[in-house]
Write a protein that holds these residues in place. Structure first.
Motif, short mmCIF file in Angstrom:
data_model
loop_
_atom_site.label_atom_id
_atom_site.label_comp_id
_atom_site.label_asym_id
_atom_site.label_seq_id
_atom_site.Cartn_x
_atom_site.Cartn_y
_atom_site.Cartn_z
N PRO A 138 -22.54 14.32 -21.81
CA PRO A 138 -23.39 13.21 -22.27
C PRO A 138 -22.85 12.59 -23.56
CG PRO A 138 -24.39 15.32 -22.80
CD PRO A 138 -23.20 15.64 -21.93
N ARG A 139 -23.03 11.27 -23.68
CA ARG A 139 -22.69 10.56 -24.91
C ARG A 139 -23.79 10.79 -25.95
NH1 ARG A 139 -17.42 8.75 -25.22
NH2 ARG A 139 -16.73 8.27 -23.09
N PHE A 140 -23.32 10.95 -27.19
CA PHE A 140 -24.29 11.22 -28.26
C PHE A 140 -24.33 10.01 -29.20
CE2 PHE A 140 -26.07 13.04 -32.06
CZ PHE A 140 -27.00 13.94 -31.57
N PRO A 141 -25.57 9.39 -29.46
CA PRO A 141 -25.64 8.16 -30.27
C PRO A 141 -25.60 8.46 -31.78
CG PRO A 141 -27.82 8.73 -29.54
CD PRO A 141 -26.89 9.75 -28.91
N PHE A 142 -25.01 7.52 -32.54
CA PHE A 142 -25.06 7.56 -34.01
C PHE A 142 -25.01 6.12 -34.52
CE2 PHE A 142 -20.57 7.48 -33.07
CZ PHE A 142 -20.04 6.66 -34.05
N LEU A 143 -25.38 5.95 -35.79
CA LEU A 143 -25.42 4.62 -36.41
C LEU A 143 -24.33 4.50 -37.47
CD1 LEU A 143 -29.22 3.91 -37.07
CD2 LEU A 143 -27.72 2.72 -35.47
N THR A 144 -23.64 3.38 -37.44
CA THR A 144 -22.78 3.00 -38.56
C THR A 144 -23.55 1.96 -39.37
OG1 THR A 144 -20.79 3.40 -37.26
CG2 THR A 144 -20.58 2.02 -39.24
N LYS A 145 -23.85 2.32 -40.62
CA LYS A 145 -24.68 1.46 -41.47
C LYS A 145 -23.85 0.94 -42.64
CE LYS A 145 -28.59 3.28 -42.67
NZ LYS A 145 -29.55 4.26 -43.17
N ILE A 146 -24.04 -0.35 -42.94
CA ILE A 146 -23.41 -0.94 -44.12
C ILE A 146 -24.47 -1.71 -44.90
CG2 ILE A 146 -21.19 -1.17 -42.95
CD1 ILE A 146 -21.75 -4.18 -42.78
N GLY A 147 -24.22 -1.93 -46.18
CA GLY A 147 -25.17 -2.71 -46.97
C GLY A 147 -25.01 -2.46 -48.46
N PHE A 148 -25.92 -3.07 -49.21
CA PHE A 148 -25.98 -2.86 -50.66
C PHE A 148 -27.21 -2.02 -50.96
CE2 PHE A 148 -23.50 -6.75 -50.38
CZ PHE A 148 -22.48 -6.49 -51.28
N ARG A 149 -27.00 -0.93 -51.67
CA ARG A 149 -28.13 -0.08 -52.00
C ARG A 149 -29.04 -0.82 -52.99
NH1 ARG A 149 -27.65 4.52 -49.58
NH2 ARG A 149 -25.60 5.45 -49.20
N GLN A 200 -33.81 -5.19 -46.68
CA GLN A 200 -32.68 -5.02 -47.56
C GLN A 200 -31.46 -5.77 -47.06
OE1 GLN A 200 -31.92 -0.96 -48.55
NE2 GLN A 200 -34.08 -0.42 -48.63
N PHE A 201 -30.47 -5.88 -47.95
CA PHE A 201 -29.18 -6.41 -47.55
C PHE A 201 -28.46 -5.33 -46.75
CE2 PHE A 201 -29.73 -9.53 -50.93
CZ PHE A 201 -29.19 -10.66 -50.34
N GLY A 202 -28.18 -5.58 -45.48
CA GLY A 202 -27.45 -4.58 -44.71
C GLY A 202 -27.51 -4.86 -43.22
N ALA A 203 -26.73 -4.08 -42.51
CA ALA A 203 -26.70 -4.18 -41.05
C ALA A 203 -26.26 -2.83 -40.51
CB ALA A 203 -25.74 -5.29 -40.61
N ASP A 204 -26.48 -2.58 -39.23
CA ASP A 204 -26.01 -1.36 -38.60
C ASP A 204 -25.67 -1.63 -37.14
OD1 ASP A 204 -28.47 -1.40 -37.22
OD2 ASP A 204 -29.41 -0.11 -38.72
N GLN A 205 -24.95 -0.70 -36.57
CA GLN A 205 -24.57 -0.84 -35.16
C GLN A 205 -24.61 0.53 -34.52
OE1 GLN A 205 -21.53 -3.67 -33.99
NE2 GLN A 205 -20.50 -2.07 -32.83
N LEU A 206 -25.19 0.57 -33.30
CA LEU A 206 -25.30 1.83 -32.55
C LEU A 206 -23.97 2.11 -31.85
CD1 LEU A 206 -27.26 4.09 -31.67
CD2 LEU A 206 -27.74 2.70 -29.64
N MET A 207 -23.51 3.33 -31.99
CA MET A 207 -22.26 3.75 -31.35
C MET A 207 -22.49 5.09 -30.65
SD MET A 207 -19.53 2.67 -34.31
CE MET A 207 -18.20 2.48 -33.11
N ASN A 208 -21.51 5.51 -29.84
CA ASN A 208 -21.61 6.77 -29.11
C ASN A 208 -20.33 7.58 -29.30
OD1 ASN A 208 -24.23 6.58 -27.52
ND2 ASN A 208 -23.21 4.65 -26.97
N ALA A 209 -20.48 8.86 -29.26
CA ALA A 209 -19.33 9.76 -29.35
C ALA A 209 -19.60 10.97 -28.47
CB ALA A 209 -19.10 10.18 -30.79
N THR A 210 -18.54 11.66 -28.13
CA THR A 210 -18.70 12.89 -27.37
C THR A 210 -17.88 13.98 -28.04
OG1 THR A 210 -18.62 13.86 -25.17
CG2 THR A 210 -16.76 12.46 -25.83
N LEU A 211 -18.07 15.23 -27.57
CA LEU A 211 -17.34 16.34 -28.17
C LEU A 211 -15.87 16.29 -27.77
CD1 LEU A 211 -19.80 19.32 -27.61
CD2 LEU A 211 -19.39 18.02 -29.71
N GLY A 212 -15.02 16.58 -28.71
CA GLY A 212 -13.59 16.69 -28.38
C GLY A 212 -13.35 17.93 -27.53
N PRO A 213 -12.68 17.79 -26.34
CA PRO A 213 -12.48 18.94 -25.42
C PRO A 213 -11.25 19.78 -25.79
CG PRO A 213 -11.60 16.96 -24.45
CD PRO A 213 -12.17 16.55 -25.78
#
Length: 740
Positions: A683-694, A703-716
């Motif tokens: 299964p693919r596992f979701p994570f967020l890449t977030k950018i912005g100004f704290r 807030q100032f910022g954006a994010d994008q949903l991405m997926n990763a899997t375990l390295g075999p």
């Protein structure tokens, strides 16, 4: 009809006639008249005549329309009225000190009784104090001197025909003052007289005006103190002074500071002096530590003690219309109400010296208590800070008014000033309570007007924009001091002079476009971390600290970040060396000059979702930073020294997942496994890449910022191997043995 200087005569003929009339001696100017027959006679006035004088009047005339039909007549026995006026319109006395044969500036003297132009043949006394003669002339106290004075009397007769003899009267006086003696050996008296003889009536009708000039050592000194240290208006108070027997005690006046008191004098003999008690049935004044002085003739004498009046109390401060808001564009009449704020009997017709003046000055925000305002306003008065109130007008003992000048300040202190020790208004005795809404005034607050459908602003720009401002003070009030602030908070800064975190100046320069619009030339780089939102509230600050009571939305909108594409160095959750490299492409990322920029990798487990609309970044369970190595408006690069799961530990159901190869056969004990094929089944596992100004304030949602949903899997790993750790894709051999 006649007067002292004119005659009114009637004249007629048997036909309409033009007449000219004059006196036979030519004294009067020629007068003309027209007789038409409509009235019994024509009236002619002859002026410029002398009183008590008989005149012959000559009339000459000709028929109207016929210059050759003429005639003349002469009548004797016309007389003007007698002039027996012996009054004077003025009587003045000058007394000069003579020092070393030089006549000095005239002394200030007073006559008793005062001159009355309606009294004929009056007599007056002028008393001159000799006690300061040596000091005034700069003479050595060890020398014998003759204290010399010169007096003159000048008069003006009411009638121009009266005779004044002599035209001016003089007298010189000298008093011997031996060296090293505290006072002269005696006194001197001189008399000046003028005789006024009327034009009519002869010498028997003449009257004489007399001024007696008395020069003596005044030697006034304080008697026993009977006045309390603190008094209220209307209190009965006695004042005692020792005086020489020759002094006219009715000429003594008592002053408390500059305030003349109505007193009556009673004298009792006390040795060589007279003890004079000056009693007031109701003292009047206002101030603190005011010296008590007694004025006698040409000098004043300090009784050596001070008296203070009870302080007034402010109960209300309002505009003349009953409001607490004052104009920033034109003067506003304000009323200060209270107990004893003006002298008894005060009104718009009252004359100085006034009891108190209104003092209005801008004060800092920390002047929010009565004690603090007392301290600060007195310090500002001592420093000469200009009073925003014009001349104070007493309306009644309970009301003062003044014109308050427009200003661009947030906090205004209103105080009452009185005299302390002298004639200057140098002491604050009452201050309006800043915690009482009924005693506080505020200048109109400038409010930015909403502007819908405006183009979003970039974080980096050198453009300008215009805002409309309601109740914008003119440049002469703000002195050109303008700034536009943006904030995620709707409430204004606590101290507008130094707004602090969360209030970002938008303008490198701001100026008046017209009476209601301000043009803002953008600051090149805006602080997105300080701003904390793409939809801020906007304030305009004028002067040092005048801002609106709340910010205005829908004025300025900032461009939000947009992520177009993200690439990373591996599709797995971690790189082979434990590092994942990210490259993020988009727009609106700003630059390092715009604030505290960040990139982070976050996860909330399988339920991880991207930001939802405008509600803000979703909460995550764990989050790790990605170290930024490059930051520009369109590109961000960073290095992640962790798993893309952000430290989130995968649950056992993920690790225990069983996958089957496509060519699996139970009869075969040895199989060739396609690892890539097996990975595809994980299964693919979701994570967020977030950018912005704290943001300076983490509670702000937008807030100032954006994010994008991405997926990763375990390295075999290949058969017979397993992952060395969660933090790397490196594989190590499995231990020997049989495994199910």
């Amino acid at each position: 009809r006649s007067t002292q200087t004119s005659l009114m005569v009637g004249i007629q003929w048997d036909k309409p006639t033009e007449f000219s009339v004059r006196t036979a001696d030519g004294t009067a100017l020629v007068s003309t008249a027209v007789f038409t027959g409509a009235a019994p006679e024509a009236q002619v006035e002859l002026t410029g005549l002398t009183p008590s004088t008989s005149y012959t009047v000559i009339a000459e005339g000709h028929a109207i329309g016929d210059a050759y039909d003429k005639g003349s007549g002469e009548v004797r026995g016309f007389s003007t009225d007698a002039d027996t006026n012996v009054l004077l319109t003025s009587l003045s006395v000058d007394v000069n000190r003579i020092c070393n044969s030089t006549l000095k500036t005239p002394l200030v003297v007073s006559m008793m009784p005062p001159f009355d132009p309606m009294v004929a043949g009056s007599s007056h006394v002028v008393q001159i104090d000799i006690s300061s003669y040596r000091d005034d002339c700069g003479l050595d106290p060890g020398n014998n001197v003759l204290a010399s004075f010169s007096g003159s009397m000048a008069v003006t007769a009411a009638s121009p025909f009266a005779t004044v003899t002599p035209p001016n009267a003089y007298t010189d006086l000298e008093v011997a003052w031996p060296g090293n003696e505290s006072k002269p050996t005696g006194n001197a008296t001189g008399t000046m007289m003028v005789k006024v003889r009327p034009f009519s009536g002869g010498p028997s009708k003449a009257v004489t005006y007399t001024v007696v000039l008395q020069v003596f050592y005044m030697d006034l000194h304080p008697g026993p103190r009977t006045a309390p240290p603190v008094v209220s208006n209307g209190d009965a108070v006695d004042f005692a002074v020792f005086a020489p027997p020759a002094l006219d005690i009715t000429a003594l006046d008592v002053y408390i500071g500059p305030f003349l008191q109505a007193t009556r004098a009673v004298a009792t003999q006390s040795g060589d002096d007279v003890l004079v008690t000056l009693s007031s049935d109701g003292v009047v004044g206002m101030g603190k530590e005011l010296p008590v002085t007694v004025s006698g003739s040409s000098a004043s004498y300090d009784l050596g003690y001070n008296v203070s009046f009870t302080s007034p109390v402010i109960t209300r401060v309002v505009t003349a219309l009953g409001s607490s808001v004052v104009s920033t564009t034109r003067p506003t009449t304000i009323a200060v109400l209270g107990e004893g704020v003006a002298l008894p009997g005060s009104s718009t017709a009252s004359t100085p010296p006034f009891g108190a003046v209104v003092y209005a000055v801008p004060v800092p925000e920390d002047c929010n208590s009565l004690a603090r305002q007392f301290e600060r306003v007195q310090a500002m008065l001592n420093a000469g800070v200009q009073n925003l109130c014009g001349a104070t007008t007493p309306i009644s003992p309970t009301e003062l008014r003044c014109q308050l000048a427009p200003a661009s300040r947030a906090r205004l202190a209103v105080a009452l000033l009185v005299r302390r020790g002298g004639n200057s208004f140098n002491m604050v005795v009452a201050v309006a309570d800043p915690s009482d809404p009924g005693q506080t005034l505020q200048y109109e607050r400038p409010q930015v007007v909403p502007q819908y459908n405006t183009e979003p602003e970039n974080l980096s720009s050198e453009s300008s924009f215009v805002v409309e401002v309601d109740k914008l003070p003119p440049p002469n009030v703000t002195l050109g001091t303008l700034q536009i602030y943006a904030s995620a908070l709707q409430e204004p800064p606590t101290n507008p002079q130094t707004p602090g975190e969360g209030y970002i100046p938008l303008c490198s320069q701001a100026g008046y476009l017209n009476a209601s619009h301000v043009q803002c030339f953008r600051a090149p780089e805006l602080n997105a971390s300080g701003l904390g939102t793409v939809k801020p509230y906007v304030f305009v600050k004028v002067g040092q600290d005048l801002v609106a009571p709340e910010g205005t939305g829908d004025v300025v909108t900032m461009k939000q970040m947009e992520i177009h594409n993200i690439t990373r160095s591996t599709e797995y959750e971690v790189g082979p060396d434990g590092v994942v490299y990210f490259r993020i492409v988009g727009v609106g990322f700003g630059t390092p000059a715009n604030g505290n920029f960040f990139v982070s990798i976050a996860s909330a487990g399988p339920s991880t979702e991207p930001r939802s609309g405008e509600s803000g970044l979703e909460a995550v369970n764990v989050e790790v930073p990605c170290d930024v190595t490059h930051h520009s408006e369109t590109l961000v690069e960073c290095t992640l020294a962790s798993t893309v799961f952000g430290g989130y530990h995968l649950n056992t159901s993920y690790y225990d997942k069983t996958v089957h190869p496509a060519n699996e056969s139970k009869s075969r004990r040895v199989m060739e496994l396609d690892v890539d094929e097996l990975v595809e089944q994980l299964p693919r596992f979701p994570f967020l890449t977030k950018i912005g100004f704290r943001s300076w304030n983490d509670t702000i949602a937008e807030q100032f910022g954006a994010d994008q949903l991405m997926n990763a899997t375990l390295g075999p790993c290949w058969a017979g191997q397993h992952r060395a750790s969660f933090d790397t894709t490196a594989c190590v051999p499995c231990e020997l043995g049989r495994f199910r």
